[in-house]
Design an enzyme around this catalytic site. Structure first.
Site, PDB file in Angstrom:
ATOM      1  N   ASN A  72     -11.139  34.075  -0.813  1.00  0.00           N
ATOM      2  CA  ASN A  72     -10.488  35.368  -1.036  1.00  0.00           C
ATOM      3  C   ASN A  72      -9.823  35.299  -2.406  1.00  0.00           C
ATOM      4  OD1 ASN A  72      -8.875  37.639  -0.999  1.00  0.00           O
ATOM      5  ND2 ASN A  72      -7.531  36.935   0.652  1.00  0.00           N
ATOM      6  N   LYS A  98      -8.481  37.572  -4.099  1.00  0.00           N
ATOM      7  CA  LYS A  98      -7.332  38.487  -4.250  1.00  0.00           C
ATOM      8  C   LYS A  98      -7.414  39.233  -5.589  1.00  0.00           C
ATOM      9  CE  LYS A  98      -4.787  35.603  -1.079  1.00  0.00           C
ATOM     10  NZ  LYS A  98      -3.506  35.063  -0.622  1.00  0.00           N
ATOM     11  N   HIS A 121      -5.600  41.850   6.029  1.00  0.00           N
ATOM     12  CA  HIS A 121      -4.940  40.676   5.459  1.00  0.00           C
ATOM     13  C   HIS A 121      -3.427  40.903   5.481  1.00  0.00           C
ATOM     14  CE1 HIS A 121      -3.569  37.712   2.604  1.00  0.00           C
ATOM     15  NE2 HIS A 121      -4.694  37.065   2.836  1.00  0.00           N
ATOM     16  N   GLU A 158      -1.219  40.436   3.408  1.00  0.00           N
ATOM     17  CA  GLU A 158      -0.663  41.090   2.217  1.00  0.00           C
ATOM     18  C   GLU A 158      -0.828  42.594   2.307  1.00  0.00           C
ATOM     19  OE1 GLU A 158      -2.827  38.676  -0.557  1.00  0.00           O
ATOM     20  OE2 GLU A 158      -1.568  36.968  -0.014  1.00  0.00           O
ATOM     21  N   GLU A 171      -4.187  33.523  10.157  1.00  0.00           N
ATOM     22  CA  GLU A 171      -3.479  33.166   8.930  1.00  0.00           C
ATOM     23  C   GLU A 171      -1.979  33.318   9.131  1.00  0.00           C
ATOM     24  OE1 GLU A 171      -6.222  33.557   5.259  1.00  0.00           O
ATOM     25  OE2 GLU A 171      -5.244  35.460   5.578  1.00  0.00           O
ATOM     26  N   GLY A 191      -0.220  30.915   0.548  1.00  0.00           N
ATOM     27  CA  GLY A 191       0.241  30.790  -0.836  1.00  0.00           C
ATOM     28  C   GLY A 191       1.533  30.004  -0.981  1.00  0.00           C
ATOM     29  N   SER A 202      -3.022  28.066   2.702  1.00  0.00           N
ATOM     30  CA  SER A 202      -2.922  26.817   1.943  1.00  0.00           C
ATOM     31  C   SER A 202      -3.979  25.775   2.319  1.00  0.00           C
ATOM     32  CB  SER A 202      -1.513  26.235   2.067  1.00  0.00           C
ATOM     33  OG  SER A 202      -0.558  27.137   1.517  1.00  0.00           O
TER      34      SER A 202
HETATM   35  P1  PGA Z   1      -3.914  30.677   0.321  1.00  0.00           P
HETATM   36  O1  PGA Z   1      -4.318  32.153   0.822  1.00  0.00           O
HETATM   37  O2  PGA Z   1      -5.105  29.789   0.569  1.00  0.00           O
HETATM   38  O3  PGA Z   1      -3.606  30.845  -1.143  1.00  0.00           O
HETATM   39  O4  PGA Z   1      -2.734  30.257   1.129  1.00  0.00           O
HETATM   40  C1  PGA Z   1      -5.070  32.345   1.986  1.00  0.00           C
HETATM   41  C2  PGA Z   1      -5.301  33.819   2.216  1.00  0.00           C
HETATM   42  O5  PGA Z   1      -4.402  34.619   1.932  1.00  0.00           O
HETATM   43  O6  PGA Z   1      -6.380  34.236   2.674  1.00  0.00           O
END
Ligand code: PGA
Length: 254
Positions: free
Chosen positions: A12, A14, A98, A100, A170, A176, A216
């Site tokens: 992803n 982003k 997601h 976010e 998640e 992140g 992560s």
């Molecule tokens: P990350 O993000 O691997 O940077 O923690 C995962 C995601 O948001 O899908």
């Protein structure tokens, strides 16, 4: 490692990568991952890079995903992108709900379910994301939150549609942040989600459903996470932005 379900590992990206940077990355991934057959590989660039990336991966084992879509197929929705538009670039998957987007765009479970129906109507496979915040985990509400999100986001899907849907667990506190759920925490949540699927659909659907872990994921923790019986892949953010680290995650998962 031998798994009951084929692993699916998705990057992803982003809101990262210009077209030129996206092309660099995907050329690198092609070189690194050309021989991988054991894992389904997906990259989810920003909308603006889908067209060019799609041309590069036409002849390889990497599939294309988008990061969002509108639930309707067209109309007066300024700034939105429909499933039909994604299909033009051979997009096969679409990330929905997601955390976010749940947080910043206030996406609700009902909206995510509408998008999942829209995706299936255009034969796109949704990757539906669910996960609890740190406050919810600390308050002992993880299962309650997951149950609400899974039931709401998958509402009204048929067994056949669920068969073409991927779930991603998640935990918001792990996205992140560099804080990964332990393999045990991930496995526990995945088992819980799979039991819910059995309840909502049936045992066969639940047994076949692929549930990715996200938050992560890195080369160093991929093997342990992917070795959990109910972890069927990864949704990778930060570590998917470089060919080497994404490729190492894939290689360490096989
Ligand atoms: P990350 O993000 O691997 O940077 O923690 C995962 C995601 O948001 O899908």
């Amino acid at each position: 490692m031998l798994k009951e379900r084929k692993l699916i590992i998705a990057g992803n990206w982003k809101m990262n990568k210009t077209v030129a940077e996206a092309l660099d990355l995907v050329h690198g991934l092609k070189l690194e991952l050309a021989n991988v057959k054991e894992v389904d590989l997906v990259v989810c660039p920003p909308f603006t890079a889908l067209s060019e990336v799609s041309k590069v991966i036409l002849d390889c084992n990497i599939r294309l995903g988008a990061q969002n879509m509108h639930e309707k197929n067209g109309g007066a929705y300024t700034g939105e992108i429909s499933a039909m538009m994604l299909k033009e670039f051979s997009v096969r998957y679409v990330i929905l709900g997601h955390s976010e987007r749940r947080q910043y765009q206030k996406e609700s479970d009902a909206l995510i379910s509408a998008k999942a129906h829209g995706a299936h109507a255009s034969s796109l496979k949704p990757i539906v994301c669910v996960g609890e915040t740190l406050a919810e985990r600390e308050a002992g509400q993880t299962e309650k939150v997951l149950e609400t999100q899974v039931r709401g986001s998958l509402a009204g899907l048929s067994k056949e549609q669920m068969g073409e849907t991927i779930l991603a667990y998640e935990p918001v506190w792990a996205i992140g942040t560099g804080k990964t759920a332990t393999a045990g925490q991930a496995q526990e949540a995945h088992v819980f989600i799979r039991r819910l699927l059995a309840d909502l659909f049936d045992e066969t659907v639940a047994r076949r459903a692929r549930i990715q872990y996200g938050g992560s994921v890195k080369p160093a923790n991929a093997r342990e996470l992917m070795s959990q019986a109910d972890v069927d892949g990864a949704l990778v953010g930060g570590a998917s932005l470089e060919a080497r680290s994404f490729a190492d995650i894939v290689k360490n998962s096989i």
